[in-house]
Scaffold this motif. Structure first.
Motif, PDB file in Angstrom:
ATOM      1  N   GLU A 117     -38.719 -43.832  -8.382  1.00  0.00           N
ATOM      2  CA  GLU A 117     -39.714 -43.056  -9.123  1.00  0.00           C
ATOM      3  C   GLU A 117     -39.297 -41.589  -9.068  1.00  0.00           C
ATOM      4  O   GLU A 117     -39.244 -40.976  -8.004  1.00  0.00           O
ATOM      5  N   MET A 118     -38.960 -40.990 -10.219  1.00  0.00           N
ATOM      6  CA  MET A 118     -38.247 -39.710 -10.269  1.00  0.00           C
ATOM      7  C   MET A 118     -39.133 -38.502  -9.986  1.00  0.00           C
ATOM      8  O   MET A 118     -38.642 -37.478  -9.503  1.00  0.00           O
ATOM      9  N   GLN A 119     -40.450 -38.571 -10.292  1.00  0.00           N
ATOM     10  CA  GLN A 119     -41.308 -37.401 -10.033  1.00  0.00           C
ATOM     11  C   GLN A 119     -41.301 -37.061  -8.536  1.00  0.00           C
ATOM     12  O   GLN A 119     -41.073 -35.925  -8.133  1.00  0.00           O
ATOM     13  N   GLY A 120     -41.529 -38.054  -7.698  1.00  0.00           N
ATOM     14  CA  GLY A 120     -41.544 -37.821  -6.258  1.00  0.00           C
ATOM     15  C   GLY A 120     -40.169 -37.465  -5.718  1.00  0.00           C
ATOM     16  O   GLY A 120     -40.025 -36.627  -4.816  1.00  0.00           O
ATOM     17  N   TYR A 121     -39.137 -38.143  -6.270  1.00  0.00           N
ATOM     18  CA  TYR A 121     -37.772 -37.851  -5.810  1.00  0.00           C
ATOM     19  C   TYR A 121     -37.395 -36.399  -6.103  1.00  0.00           C
ATOM     20  O   TYR A 121     -36.824 -35.694  -5.254  1.00  0.00           O
ATOM     21  N   ILE A 122     -37.713 -35.917  -7.314  1.00  0.00           N
ATOM     22  CA  ILE A 122     -37.356 -34.531  -7.676  1.00  0.00           C
ATOM     23  C   ILE A 122     -38.103 -33.542  -6.785  1.00  0.00           C
ATOM     24  O   ILE A 122     -37.529 -32.543  -6.321  1.00  0.00           O
ATOM     25  N   GLU A 123     -39.378 -33.810  -6.509  1.00  0.00           N
ATOM     26  CA  GLU A 123     -40.136 -32.922  -5.628  1.00  0.00           C
ATOM     27  C   GLU A 123     -39.513 -32.867  -4.232  1.00  0.00           C
ATOM     28  O   GLU A 123     -39.369 -31.788  -3.629  1.00  0.00           O
ATOM     29  N   SER A 124     -39.119 -34.015  -3.700  1.00  0.00           N
ATOM     30  CA  SER A 124     -38.483 -34.043  -2.373  1.00  0.00           C
ATOM     31  C   SER A 124     -37.132 -33.332  -2.400  1.00  0.00           C
ATOM     32  O   SER A 124     -36.745 -32.626  -1.457  1.00  0.00           O
ATOM     33  N   LEU A 125     -36.385 -33.505  -3.496  1.00  0.00           N
ATOM     34  CA  LEU A 125     -35.076 -32.845  -3.611  1.00  0.00           C
ATOM     35  C   LEU A 125     -35.227 -31.323  -3.635  1.00  0.00           C
ATOM     36  O   LEU A 125     -34.454 -30.599  -2.996  1.00  0.00           O
TER      37      LEU A 125
END
Length: 636
Positions: free
Chosen positions: A502-510
């Motif tokens: 799930e990219m929304q959470g991944y981008i926030e963590s990145l």
């Protein structure tokens, strides 16, 4: 009368009697050369008679050590009396045996020869002595400024003196600063830059007063005597400046105090400053028509040695007799000056020019040698830097191979994941196997994430042990990329569905991970992420994450150099019709440099993003905007 808090009488001890009571030549020599005010109560001739007696006794006893000690004292006394030729003759006799002497005796002999050659204007010999002093390690450098001044090159002397001496004076050394300002002022006075010279002399006088008022530093009697003598010289120089400016009334008190001070604190020694100041004050009184005082100073016990002082004394007598109407006596003194000038070598000017040429050539040779030594040191430093660069390159290459090894490991794991997914699709009906496979995959992702974190830790450790800024930057960038990959595996084993991220959470963590690497930047930047509902499989998520890692890192490093609070980053990811993806990244920073395209081939970050875009079967596009930069691409 008190001098700066010290009784004058307390400084006038009977050094001569104390000298005679000492047991041997060694202690007498140390006492003699350690007391600059040794002639206060007994004249230099008394000391000379006593030293001669001790020398005769040492010669009868064939005591070679004592003979050397007494000859050194004998040479110094003749120098103090102004008999430079006798002083030099004794010093040269000692010089013939200088290889047998200890360094302390060598230094005394060479210093005496240096001083005598200067007084006798034998500058080429003086240079030879100074070069020898450097060769045997007494001095580190050779200076020529005093010689240049004696040859009339006062400006060059001042420039060289300022270059050599300014760096050696400590901030709290008030006496050293006073000596420095007095010497600079003297070069300017001799060069006829009188007003400027006067400012330096006044500064030197003020520094001497500060030196005396400094109650924290303990001063020996010798230091007090030397400081008072220096004050007398400075006062005389101030008076000379006023004479040059034809301010005779202002000059008189300075010259009178200077004469009194020099006599008191340079007792028994010949002083050129005392002779010059006496002649200067005599000229002042002649100009002020006070003929009685003028003749008092002219008839003082003056024994000028330098030709210019002899000529000046005769000229002042001639002026006095001319003003008092005794023209016969005036003519007699003028004739004396004419005879002196006639007796001078007609080639004196040529000799002086030859000496100046010799000094310049010696100076040039010395400068050339110094440049060669500096060049050798520079070459040595360059070689050391080159060796260090080679070592850093080896470390960097080793790091690259290490990263490639880890990349191979990651690839192997990814291939394993694909195989597991294929098995799961083929045997989906076996529920127990699916649960076991999911658990196994989560464990693998977890371990991959841990291994990648270990890589990141190794890179951090290497960064702390590396001094090269370029290597540190490269290591930090590598660490950020490793973290981006580790984050993908973390998201995978945390998800119920191991096939997509799930990219929304991944981008926030990145973004948070990149901010932790670049602590000083990014915290005041407004970041907007629009990727809600978008999921990518691991084959697309990894290159996408690495591309985004590079873009965000570049924004934090370069786009906002002042960490502006109005900085903005916009990240947009969505699926379009036909299951195609669209990615857009913009910031309102300083934008790309003009030579971005030229630097693309040499920039690892740009090359990496282009290769990652190829993995996504697309091309990374770049647009310059009025406020910042925009990156975008479509992908399957």
């Amino acid at each position: 009368m008190k001098i700066q808090g010290q009784e004058v009488d307390s400084l006038l001890e009977n050094h001569f009697q104390e000298f005679q009571n000492l047991p041997d030549s060694k202690t007498r020599s140390e006492f003699f050369f350690g007391n600059s005010n040794r002639y206060t109560l007994n004249p230099a001739y008394d000391w000379l008679d006593s030293v001669n007696i001790y020398l005769n006794t040492a010669e009868k006893e064939n005591d070679s050590t004592s003979i050397i000690d007494y000859q050194l004292m004998q040479s110094q006394i003749y120098y103090d009396l102004g008999d430079y030729e006798k002083s030099l003759a004794i010093a040269k006799e000692l010089y013939d045996r200088i290889d047998d002497f200890k360094m302390k005796v060598k230094t005394l002999v060479l210093d005496l020869m240096d001083s005598n050659y200067a007084k006798l204007e034998l500058y080429d010999k003086q240079i030879e002595v100074r070069r020898y002093k450097r060769e045997i390690g007494i001095t580190n450098n050779i200076s020529f400024y005093d010689i240049y001044s004696s040859l009339g090159q006062h400006r060059k002397a001042m420039t060289d003196y300022m270059t050599e001496e300014k760096k050696n004076i400590e901030e709290g050394d008030f006496l050293g600063q006073a000596i420095y300002n007095n010497n600079i002022g003297n070069y300017l006075r001799l060069d006829k830059s009188t007003p400027t010279a006067l400012s330096y002399f006044n500064k030197a006088k003020a520094l001497i007063d500060v030196y005396f008022s400094d109650v924290i530093k303990v001063k020996t009697k010798n230091e007090i005597v030397e400081a008072n003598y220096l004050k007398g010289v400075v006062l005389g120089n101030i008076g000379k400046c006023h004479v040059q400016l034809k301010e005779y009334e202002e000059a008189v008190p300075y010259l009178e105090e200077s004469i009194e001070t020099i006599k008191k604190y340079n007792s028994g020694k010949f002083s050129t400053d005392l002779v010059e100041n006496t002649l200067e004050i005599a000229e002042c009184y002649l100009q002020l028509n006070d003929f009685d005082k003028a003749t008092d100073y002219l008839s003082d016990d003056l024994t000028p040695i330098r030709i210019e002082n002899v000529l000046k004394k005769n000229r002042l007598y001639a002026a006095y007799y001319d003003r008092t109407g005794d023209y016969k006596s005036a003519i007699m003194y003028l004739k004396r000056n004419n005879r002196i000038r006639d007796s001078l070598d007609v080639n004196a000017t040529n000799i002086k020019s030859q000496q100046l040429e010799s000094v310049l050539s010696q100076d040039l040779e010395y400068s050339r040698k110094m440049m060669e030594e500096q060049k050798a040191d520079l070459e040595k430093s360059r070689n050391e830097i080159s060796e260090m660069d080679e070592r850093i390159s080896l470390v960097f290459i080793s790091l690259i191979f290490t990263l490639l090894g880890f990349a191979g490991l990651v690839y192997a794991y990814l291939k394993s994941i694909k195989n597991q997914r294929l098995i799961a699709e083929q045997k989906h009906f076996i529920e127990n196997s699916l649960i076991e496979k999911d658990s196994l995959l989560k464990e693998i992702h977890h371990r991959v994430k841990n291994n990648l974190q270990m890589v990141s830790s190794l890179l951090s450790l290497q960064t702390k042990n590396t001094r090269s800024k370029a290597a540190i930057v490269a290591l930090e960038e590598g660490k950020s990329r490793v973290k981006a990959m580790a984050l993908i595996h973390q998201k995978l084993y945390q998800n119920d569905d191991l096939s997509v991220i799930e990219m929304q959470g991944y981008i926030e963590s990145l973004i948070n991970s990149v901010q932790s690497v670049y602590k000083k930047g990014g915290h005041n930047i407004n970041i907007t992420i629009d990727a809600e509902g978008v999921e990518l499989d691991i084959d697309r998520a990894i290159p996408f994450g690495l591309i985004l890692n590079e873009l965000v890192s570049n924004s934090f490093k370069y786009a906002f150099p002042h960490d502006e609070e109005n900085g903005k980053i916009y990240i947009h990811l969505r699926k379009t019709a036909g299951q195609e993806g669209f990615f857009e990244y913009t910031d309102n920073g300083v934008g790309l440099p003009e030579d971005t395209e030229e630097r693309a081939n040499s920039s690892m970050g740009i090359r990496l993003m282009n290769r990652l875009a190829n993995q996504l079967q697309t091309t990374l596009n770049t647009d310059r905007t009025t406020e910042g930069v925009r990156f975008w691409f479509n992908f399957k």
